[in-house]
Design a protein around this motif. Structure first.
Motif, PDB file in Angstrom:
ATOM      1  N   MET A 152       0.890  -1.129   0.198  1.00 61.17           N
ATOM      2  CA  MET A 152      -0.033  -0.006  -0.093  1.00 61.17           C
ATOM      3  C   MET A 152       0.961   1.316  -0.027  1.00 61.17           C
ATOM      4  SD  MET A 152      -3.063  -0.572  -0.389  1.00 61.17           S
ATOM      5  CE  MET A 152      -3.762   0.910  -0.121  1.00 61.17           C
ATOM      6  N   GLN A 153       1.806   1.364   0.718  1.00 68.67           N
ATOM      7  CA  GLN A 153       3.086   2.282   0.759  1.00 68.67           C
ATOM      8  C   GLN A 153       3.617   2.615  -0.667  1.00 68.67           C
ATOM      9  OE1 GLN A 153       3.173   4.586   3.332  1.00 68.67           O
ATOM     10  NE2 GLN A 153       4.526   5.917   1.440  1.00 68.67           N
ATOM     11  N   GLN A 154       4.142   1.509  -1.209  1.00 67.82           N
ATOM     12  CA  GLN A 154       4.536   1.655  -2.646  1.00 67.82           C
ATOM     13  C   GLN A 154       3.256   2.067  -3.507  1.00 67.82           C
ATOM     14  OE1 GLN A 154       5.713  -2.298  -3.510  1.00 67.82           O
ATOM     15  NE2 GLN A 154       7.428  -2.456  -2.125  1.00 67.82           N
ATOM     16  N   TYR A 155       2.184   1.738  -3.410  1.00 67.43           N
ATOM     17  CA  TYR A 155       1.109   1.945  -4.356  1.00 67.43           C
ATOM     18  C   TYR A 155       0.836   3.393  -4.198  1.00 67.43           C
ATOM     19  CZ  TYR A 155      -3.450   2.144  -6.538  1.00 67.43           C
ATOM     20  OH  TYR A 155      -4.586   2.594  -7.299  1.00 67.43           O
ATOM     21  N   ARG A 156       0.834   3.845  -2.896  1.00 65.55           N
ATOM     22  CA  ARG A 156       0.520   5.408  -2.462  1.00 65.55           C
ATOM     23  C   ARG A 156       1.514   6.286  -3.495  1.00 65.55           C
ATOM     24  NH1 ARG A 156      -2.366   8.443   1.374  1.00 65.55           N
ATOM     25  NH2 ARG A 156      -1.300  10.345   2.035  1.00 65.55           N
ATOM     26  N   THR A 157       2.629   5.727  -3.272  1.00 71.20           N
ATOM     27  CA  THR A 157       3.841   6.700  -3.888  1.00 71.20           C
ATOM     28  C   THR A 157       3.626   6.737  -5.218  1.00 71.20           C
ATOM     29  OG1 THR A 157       5.542   5.849  -2.167  1.00 71.20           O
ATOM     30  CG2 THR A 157       6.320   6.683  -4.293  1.00 71.20           C
ATOM     31  N   TYR A 158       3.096   5.523  -5.889  1.00 72.10           N
ATOM     32  CA  TYR A 158       2.814   5.766  -7.405  1.00 72.10           C
ATOM     33  C   TYR A 158       1.602   6.618  -7.687  1.00 72.10           C
ATOM     34  CZ  TYR A 158       0.250   3.870 -11.438  1.00 72.10           C
ATOM     35  OH  TYR A 158      -0.419   3.454 -12.577  1.00 72.10           O
ATOM     36  N   GLU A 209      -7.196   9.899  -0.835  1.00 74.11           N
ATOM     37  CA  GLU A 209      -7.711   9.341   0.190  1.00 74.11           C
ATOM     38  C   GLU A 209      -9.008   8.477  -0.241  1.00 74.11           C
ATOM     39  OE1 GLU A 209      -6.470   9.355   3.171  1.00 74.11           O
ATOM     40  OE2 GLU A 209      -5.130  10.751   2.638  1.00 74.11           O
ATOM     41  N   SER A 210      -9.801   8.686  -1.180  1.00 73.31           N
ATOM     42  CA  SER A 210     -10.849   7.956  -1.471  1.00 73.31           C
ATOM     43  C   SER A 210     -10.489   6.796  -2.167  1.00 73.31           C
ATOM     44  CB  SER A 210     -11.453   8.821  -2.538  1.00 73.31           C
ATOM     45  OG  SER A 210     -12.362  10.146  -2.107  1.00 73.31           O
ATOM     46  N   TYR A 211      -9.179   6.520  -3.026  1.00 74.48           N
ATOM     47  CA  TYR A 211      -8.968   5.520  -3.490  1.00 74.48           C
ATOM     48  C   TYR A 211      -8.401   4.342  -2.463  1.00 74.48           C
ATOM     49  CZ  TYR A 211      -8.878   6.362  -8.596  1.00 74.48           C
ATOM     50  OH  TYR A 211      -9.435   6.726  -9.760  1.00 74.48           O
ATOM     51  N   GLN A 212      -7.539   4.974  -1.363  1.00 73.96           N
ATOM     52  CA  GLN A 212      -7.243   4.317  -0.151  1.00 73.96           C
ATOM     53  C   GLN A 212      -8.155   3.734   0.568  1.00 73.96           C
ATOM     54  OE1 GLN A 212      -3.989   6.688   1.486  1.00 73.96           O
ATOM     55  NE2 GLN A 212      -2.564   4.923   0.873  1.00 73.96           N
ATOM     56  N   ARG A 213      -9.403   4.524   0.714  1.00 74.08           N
ATOM     57  CA  ARG A 213     -10.311   3.992   1.713  1.00 74.08           C
ATOM     58  C   ARG A 213     -11.051   2.860   0.922  1.00 74.08           C
ATOM     59  NH1 ARG A 213     -12.206   8.569   2.598  1.00 74.08           N
ATOM     60  NH2 ARG A 213     -13.653   8.824   0.970  1.00 74.08           N
ATOM     61  N   ASP A 214     -11.427   2.964  -0.182  1.00 75.13           N
ATOM     62  CA  ASP A 214     -11.897   2.075  -1.063  1.00 75.13           C
ATOM     63  C   ASP A 214     -11.382   0.666  -1.099  1.00 75.13           C
ATOM     64  OD1 ASP A 214     -13.942   4.205  -1.793  1.00 75.13           O
ATOM     65  OD2 ASP A 214     -13.144   4.330  -3.840  1.00 75.13           O
ATOM     66  N   LEU A 215     -10.146   0.746  -1.175  1.00 69.68           N
ATOM     67  CA  LEU A 215      -9.138  -0.306  -0.991  1.00 69.68           C
ATOM     68  C   LEU A 215      -9.181  -1.176   0.092  1.00 69.68           C
ATOM     69  CD1 LEU A 215      -6.081   0.437  -3.477  1.00 69.68           C
ATOM     70  CD2 LEU A 215      -7.921  -1.140  -4.032  1.00 69.68           C
ATOM     71  N   GLN A 216      -9.073  -0.404   1.180  1.00 73.07           N
ATOM     72  CA  GLN A 216      -9.392  -0.984   2.440  1.00 73.07           C
ATOM     73  C   GLN A 216     -10.601  -1.861   2.615  1.00 73.07           C
ATOM     74  OE1 GLN A 216      -7.029  -1.342   4.773  1.00 73.07           O
ATOM     75  NE2 GLN A 216      -5.513   0.072   3.859  1.00 73.07           N
ATOM     76  N   GLN A 217     -11.712  -1.424   2.185  1.00 77.20           N
ATOM     77  CA  GLN A 217     -12.842  -1.862   2.361  1.00 77.20           C
ATOM     78  C   GLN A 217     -12.959  -3.152   1.451  1.00 77.20           C
ATOM     79  OE1 GLN A 217     -15.861   1.105   1.265  1.00 77.20           O
ATOM     80  NE2 GLN A 217     -15.435   2.254   3.019  1.00 77.20           N
ATOM     81  N   PHE A 218     -12.090  -2.934   0.126  1.00 77.90           N
ATOM     82  CA  PHE A 218     -12.144  -4.077  -0.590  1.00 77.90           C
ATOM     83  C   PHE A 218     -11.263  -5.342   0.086  1.00 77.90           C
ATOM     84  CE2 PHE A 218      -9.618  -6.133  -3.863  1.00 77.90           C
ATOM     85  CZ  PHE A 218     -10.534  -7.028  -4.740  1.00 77.90           C
ATOM     86  N   THR A 245     -14.606 -12.595  -8.354  1.00 79.96           N
ATOM     87  CA  THR A 245     -14.612 -12.099  -7.244  1.00 79.96           C
ATOM     88  C   THR A 245     -14.639 -10.387  -7.039  1.00 79.96           C
ATOM     89  OG1 THR A 245     -12.586 -13.414  -6.703  1.00 79.96           O
ATOM     90  CG2 THR A 245     -12.801 -11.671  -5.082  1.00 79.96           C
ATOM     91  N   LEU A 246     -14.257  -9.712  -8.147  1.00 79.53           N
ATOM     92  CA  LEU A 246     -14.418  -8.389  -8.173  1.00 79.53           C
ATOM     93  C   LEU A 246     -15.902  -8.074  -8.468  1.00 79.53           C
ATOM     94  CD1 LEU A 246     -11.322  -8.485  -8.147  1.00 79.53           C
ATOM     95  CD2 LEU A 246     -11.505  -6.759  -9.822  1.00 79.53           C
ATOM     96  N   ILE A 247     -16.673  -8.869  -9.198  1.00 76.02           N
ATOM     97  CA  ILE A 247     -17.878  -8.561  -9.572  1.00 76.02           C
ATOM     98  C   ILE A 247     -18.787  -8.913  -8.485  1.00 76.02           C
ATOM     99  CG2 ILE A 247     -19.763  -9.785 -11.042  1.00 76.02           C
ATOM    100  CD1 ILE A 247     -17.977 -10.197 -13.111  1.00 76.02           C
ATOM    101  N   GLY A 248     -18.268  -9.959  -7.572  1.00 73.99           N
ATOM    102  CA  GLY A 248     -19.286 -10.290  -6.196  1.00 73.99           C
ATOM    103  C   GLY A 248     -19.085  -8.968  -5.425  1.00 73.99           C
ATOM    104  N   TYR A 249     -17.759  -8.023  -5.370  1.00 73.49           N
ATOM    105  CA  TYR A 249     -17.674  -7.272  -4.220  1.00 73.49           C
ATOM    106  C   TYR A 249     -18.745  -6.232  -4.977  1.00 73.49           C
ATOM    107  CZ  TYR A 249     -15.611  -3.311  -2.142  1.00 73.49           C
ATOM    108  OH  TYR A 249     -15.238  -2.092  -1.466  1.00 73.49           O
ATOM    109  N   ASN A 307     -15.548   3.198  -6.632  1.00 77.43           N
ATOM    110  CA  ASN A 307     -15.002   2.031  -6.379  1.00 77.43           C
ATOM    111  C   ASN A 307     -14.428   1.186  -7.340  1.00 77.43           C
ATOM    112  OD1 ASN A 307     -14.922   0.866  -3.167  1.00 77.43           O
ATOM    113  ND2 ASN A 307     -16.484   2.379  -3.473  1.00 77.43           N
ATOM    114  N   VAL A 308     -15.105   0.993  -8.473  1.00 76.50           N
ATOM    115  CA  VAL A 308     -14.634   0.430  -9.897  1.00 76.50           C
ATOM    116  C   VAL A 308     -13.374   1.107 -10.259  1.00 76.50           C
ATOM    117  CG1 VAL A 308     -15.263   0.031 -12.119  1.00 76.50           C
ATOM    118  CG2 VAL A 308     -16.816  -0.527 -10.390  1.00 76.50           C
ATOM    119  N   ALA A 309     -13.536   2.471 -10.135  1.00 80.74           N
ATOM    120  CA  ALA A 309     -12.091   3.198 -10.773  1.00 80.74           C
ATOM    121  C   ALA A 309     -10.927   3.167  -9.861  1.00 80.74           C
ATOM    122  CB  ALA A 309     -12.440   4.708 -10.685  1.00 80.74           C
ATOM    123  N   SER A 310     -11.276   2.978  -8.498  1.00 80.16           N
ATOM    124  CA  SER A 310     -10.255   2.425  -7.491  1.00 80.16           C
ATOM    125  C   SER A 310      -9.595   1.244  -7.812  1.00 80.16           C
ATOM    126  CB  SER A 310     -10.664   2.489  -6.010  1.00 80.16           C
ATOM    127  OG  SER A 310     -11.299   3.934  -5.767  1.00 80.16           O
TER     128      SER A 310
END
Length: 291
Positions: free
Chosen positions: A5-11, A24-33, A52-56, A73-76
């Motif tokens: 997640m830290q590497q992804y944030r840097t990206y 912040e929205s992207y990171q929050r979405d991923l935590q829920q995922f 799995t993603l469709i189920g989510y 969330n789909v964009a995230s």
């Protein structure tokens, strides 16, 4: 997972240059995922399949999440799995074919015929302001042009003898829109008796003989709406929306309305037809004994 997640944030910050709110929205979405993956027994995001993603996404829908929230969330997920693919952490992108839900267009607020009549009758008395305001309101409702287009009209753009107004905004093609008798009469009276002598070629001017502002015009409209006893919210497009809806209610052709409104896509104009159908259905449901 924290290192990923830290590497992804840097990206996201360096390569995608996302704003802090989007980040912040992207990171929050991923935590829920990730929490969903844990519930499903999926050990790592790289182990998730398209199913799995469709189920989510379906789980969010079942929880009553708004289409706009699911779309974000789909964009995230798309962004995240694109990153994993770049980093060669996955061989196939399970989010590549993931579809966003279509968000419903919010139906615009309009005035009824009676409310429009009350509004148009508010400018009263003699003098420049009353006749200018009357002419502006009549012209706006007669043509459905945007407020920005109204205050940008020049004297040469209005032909009262032939009964039309020429409208051309930047980045859009010229439109020729017919004028009704009431609008012609009001504009003619304003021009012949009350428009101040000025070097300005604009059709409508303020009391100092200078161009009107969009904000100034809508202060005028709101004051007349209060006088007319109209408690609906008035927006810069209220009369424009009312123009289109009333035309369609009276049998106007959808493509003709599209042309007058200057819509590049007819689906934008179809929103007004949708409003009419929705109201007809409401009337039916309320009035029919077996509805």
């Amino acid at each position: 997972m924290e290192a990923l997640m830290q590497q992804y944030r840097t990206y996201l910050v360096k390569d995608r240059k996302l704003s802090s709110n989007t980040l912040e929205s992207y990171q929050r979405d991923l935590q829920q995922f990730f929490a969903y993956l844990g519930e499903q027994g999926v050990p790592h995001p790289s182990d998730a399949s398209q199913t799995t993603l469709i189920g989510y996404c379906l789980s969010m829908e079942h929880k009553g999440r708004a289409p706009s929230t699911i779309a974000r969330n789909v964009a995230s997920l798309r962004c995240f799995y694109h990153y994993l693919l770049q980093q060669q952490m996955i061989r196939q992108n399970p989010a590549e074919q993931l579809e966003s839900p279509r968000s419903q267009k919010r139906l615009p607020s309009i005035l009824s015929f009676d409310e429009v009549e009350k509004l148009l009758h508010q400018p009263s008395g003699k003098g420049f302001k009353a006749y200018r305001d009357k002419a502006m309101l009549e012209l706006l409702y007669a043509t459905g042009i945007r407020v920005s287009e109204l205050i940008s009209l020049h004297l040469k753009d209005v032909d009262l003898s032939l009964g039309f107004v020429r409208c051309c905004q930047e980045r859009s093609r010229e439109r020729i829109i017919p004028l009704g008798s009431k609008a012609i009469e009001s504009v003619r009276r304003y021009l012949e008796k009350y428009r101040p002598h000025s070097d300005q070629t604009l059709l409508f001017l303020n009391v100092q003989g200078k161009p009107l502002t969009r904000q100034g015009f809508w202060k005028i409209v709101k004051s007349y709406a209060v006088k007319a006893g109209i408690d609906k919210p008035i927006t810069p497009h209220t009369l424009r929306h009312s123009f289109a809806t009333h035309l369609l209610q009276n049998g106007a052709d959808l493509q003709a309305v599209q042309e007058m409104m200057g819509h590049s896509d007819i689906s934008t104009t179809q929103v007004y037809a949708q409003m009419i159908h929705s109201r007809i259905k409401d009337v039916y449901n309320k009035a029919h004994p077996r509805a």
